[in-house]
Write a protein that holds these residues in place. Structure first.
Motif, PDB file in Angstrom:
ATOM      1  N   UNK A  91      32.696  52.199  37.810  1.00 33.58           N
ATOM      2  CA  UNK A  91      32.263  52.266  39.007  1.00 33.58           C
ATOM      3  C   UNK A  91      33.523  51.820  40.356  1.00 33.58           C
ATOM      4  N   UNK A  92      33.476  52.837  41.522  1.00 32.58           N
ATOM      5  CA  UNK A  92      34.368  52.772  42.789  1.00 32.58           C
ATOM      6  C   UNK A  92      33.565  52.539  43.844  1.00 32.58           C
ATOM      7  N   UNK A  93      34.444  52.285  44.487  1.00 34.28           N
ATOM      8  CA  UNK A  93      34.199  51.534  46.076  1.00 34.28           C
ATOM      9  C   UNK A  93      32.430  51.549  46.076  1.00 34.28           C
ATOM     10  N   UNK A  94      32.027  50.661  45.167  1.00 33.64           N
ATOM     11  CA  UNK A  94      30.811  50.228  45.081  1.00 33.64           C
ATOM     12  C   UNK A  94      30.832  48.452  46.664  1.00 33.64           C
ATOM     13  N   UNK A  95      30.120  48.897  46.878  1.00 36.07           N
ATOM     14  CA  UNK A  95      29.806  48.055  48.375  1.00 36.07           C
ATOM     15  C   UNK A  95      28.689  47.483  48.451  1.00 36.07           C
ATOM     16  N   UNK A  96      27.721  46.909  47.019  1.00 32.59           N
ATOM     17  CA  UNK A  96      26.960  46.148  46.742  1.00 32.59           C
ATOM     18  C   UNK A  96      27.332  44.629  46.886  1.00 32.59           C
ATOM     19  N   UNK A  97      26.984  44.107  46.550  1.00 31.82           N
ATOM     20  CA  UNK A  97      26.870  42.352  46.950  1.00 31.82           C
ATOM     21  C   UNK A  97      26.952  41.669  45.132  1.00 31.82           C
ATOM     22  N   UNK A  98      26.178  42.586  44.475  1.00 31.37           N
ATOM     23  CA  UNK A  98      26.172  42.094  42.725  1.00 31.37           C
ATOM     24  C   UNK A  98      25.785  43.644  42.289  1.00 31.37           C
ATOM     25  N   UNK A  99      26.509  43.432  40.381  1.00 26.44           N
ATOM     26  CA  UNK A  99      25.859  44.970  40.029  1.00 26.44           C
ATOM     27  C   UNK A  99      24.298  44.122  39.166  1.00 26.44           C
ATOM     28  N   UNK A 100      24.092  45.793  38.599  1.00 28.64           N
ATOM     29  CA  UNK A 100      22.533  45.713  38.235  1.00 28.64           C
ATOM     30  C   UNK A 100      22.733  45.991  36.857  1.00 28.64           C
ATOM     31  N   UNK A 155      30.183  50.509  25.389  1.00 28.32           N
ATOM     32  CA  UNK A 155      31.085  50.688  26.155  1.00 28.32           C
ATOM     33  C   UNK A 155      32.108  50.633  25.549  1.00 28.32           C
ATOM     34  N   UNK A 156      32.660  51.591  25.466  1.00 27.90           N
ATOM     35  CA  UNK A 156      34.511  51.727  25.265  1.00 27.90           C
ATOM     36  C   UNK A 156      35.439  51.176  26.413  1.00 27.90           C
ATOM     37  N   UNK A 157      35.124  52.244  27.348  1.00 25.88           N
ATOM     38  CA  UNK A 157      35.793  51.616  28.264  1.00 25.88           C
ATOM     39  C   UNK A 157      35.208  51.474  29.556  1.00 25.88           C
ATOM     40  N   UNK A 158      35.529  49.964  30.078  1.00 22.35           N
ATOM     41  CA  UNK A 158      34.967  50.002  31.702  1.00 22.35           C
ATOM     42  C   UNK A 158      36.110  49.655  33.038  1.00 22.35           C
ATOM     43  N   UNK A 159      35.232  50.236  33.582  1.00 23.61           N
ATOM     44  CA  UNK A 159      36.516  50.391  34.940  1.00 23.61           C
ATOM     45  C   UNK A 159      35.546  49.334  36.453  1.00 23.61           C
ATOM     46  N   UNK A 160      35.582  48.463  36.890  1.00 24.16           N
ATOM     47  CA  UNK A 160      35.955  47.963  38.438  1.00 24.16           C
ATOM     48  C   UNK A 160      36.578  48.659  39.972  1.00 24.16           C
TER      49      UNK A 160
END
Length: 299
Positions: free
Chosen positions: A24-33, A42-47
Motif C-alpha cells: 500500500x503506497x502513497x495512500x492518503x486515508x487516515x485509516x486502513x480497511x 500474506x507473506x510480504x506486507x509493505x506500507x
C-alpha cells in the motif's frame, strides 16, 4: 484525491484472502480497511508513504508473514499489540523487518493502553521477535519500545535512530533453552552490523563480547574515532570487513584494531579530515585490501 475518496477506494478493492504479497503506497486515508486483516496468508506486507496514518492495528495475526516493510509514515505514532497466548505465536514466520523514516513512531503498545501511551507509560513486556533474522531501522529517533530481537543472524542496521531497542536487546542475559549449556548471549549469531548517527560515544565492552560471530561491521557518524573501537579485541577471530565513515576526528587513533587478526578489508568513507593513512594499518598483517572512498583527502 480527497482522503475520504482514498479510503473508499481502498475499501472496495478487497483482494482475495489467499493473497501472498501486498503493498500500500502513497495512500492518503487516515485509516486502513478492515479487509486487510482477512488476508491471513500474506507473506510480504509493505506500507509506504501513508502520510495520514497515526496508528497501525495489530499485525501479529499475520502468522505467515515473512517480510514487513514500514516506511515514510510521518504521522505514525504507534503499532497496536493485542497480545498472544504464547510468545511462539508472535510473528512466528517473520524473518525481515524494515522500518524507515517514521519520525514520530514510538513503538508497540497494547490496544487498550492509548491513554497510558500518551503519558509515556509504555508496555514493556512485549514478546520477542524470536525468528527475525534481519532488521533495519533508519531515521526513527523516537522508537523506544519494540519487541526484542536476540536471534538476528543476517543483518542489523540502526542509523539516525534511538539506541534503546538495541540496548534493551543486548541487556537480556541469555536466549535459548532453559538449560545453562544451551543458552547463548543475544545477537551472538549476528553476522553484519551497520550502526551510525546514534547518541552514544562508544560501543560498550559487553556488547562487543556478545557479537562473537560478527564478520562485517560499519560504524559511521561518531565524533571521535578512538572510542567506538575500544573493545575491538573481542572480534579478533571473526571480523573480516570494517567500514569507518563520516568521522570528524583529525587524528585517527585505533590501536585496538591491531588485534583483528581475521580482518581482510578496511574502508574509509566520507572521512573529510583524514590526512594520511593511519600508521596502525601497517600492523594489520592479514589486511590485503584498503578502500578510501569519496570526499577524503589523503596525503
Amino acid at each position: 484525491m480527497k482522503d475520504s475518496d482514498a479510503m473508499q477506494l481502498l475499501k472496495i478493492l478487497h483482494p482475495r484472502q489467499n493473497l501472498k504479497a501486498l503493498a500500500i503506497i502513497a495512500y492518503s486515508g487516515a485509516c486502513l480497511s478492515n479487509w486487510l486483516w482477512s488476508c491471513a496468508n500474506l507473506v510480504e506486507l509493505q506500507f509506504f508513504g501513508m502520510k495520514n496514518i497515526q496508528c497501525l492495528a495489530a499485525l501479529e495475526g499475520f502468522v505467515s508473514l515473512k517480510t514487513l516493510y514500514i516506511a515514510s509514515m510521518p504521522k505514525l505514532d504507534y503499532i497496536d499489540y493485542k497480545g498472544c497466548s504464547s510468545s511462539t505465536n508472535f510473528f512466528p514466520s517473520l524473518k525481515e523487518l524494515i522500518i524507515l523514516k517514521c519520525g514520530r513512531l514510538r513503538g508497540w503498545q497494547r490496544e487498550a493502553n492509548v491513554q497510558n501511551t500518551r503519558n509515556n507509560e509504555w508496555h514493556h513486556s512485549l514478546p520477542p521477535f524470536s525468528h527475525l533474522l534481519s532488521l533495519q531501522i533508519h531515521d526513527c529517533p523516537n522508537l523506544s519500545c519494540m519487541p526484542l530481537f536476540p536471534n538476528l543472524v543476517t543483518y542489523l542496521r540502526l542509523t539516525d535512530s534511538s539506541i534503546k531497542p538495541l540496548a534493551d536487546t543486548l541487556s537480556v542475559s541469555s536466549i535459548g533453552a532453559s538449560t545453562s549449556h544451551d543458552m547463548t548471549p543475544p545477537l551472538s549469531m549476528l553476522k553484519s552490523l551497520y550502526i551510525g548517527g546514534i547518541d552514544i560515544d562508544a560501543l560498550p565492552e559487553k556488547w562487543m563480547q556478545n557479537l562473537s560471530s560478527l564478520k562485517y561491521l560499519s560504524i559511521t557518524g561518531f565524533s571521535s574515532l578512538g572510542k567506538p573501537f575500544r573493545h575491538m579485541r573481542n572480534l579478533s577471530a571473526t571480523l573480516k570487513e570494517l567500514t569507518i565513515g563520516e568521522f570528524q576526528d583529525y587524528n585517527l587513533q585505533c590501536q585496538d584494531l591491531c588485534c583483528l587478526h581475521s580482518l581482510q578489508t578496511i574502508k574509509f568513507s566520507f572521512c573529510e579530515h583524514l590526512r594520511a593513512s593511519p600508521e596502525w594499518i601497517c600492523d594489520l598483517q592479514s589486511l590485503p585490501t584498503v578502500h578510501i572512498v569519496s570526499r577524503v583527502r589523503v596525503k
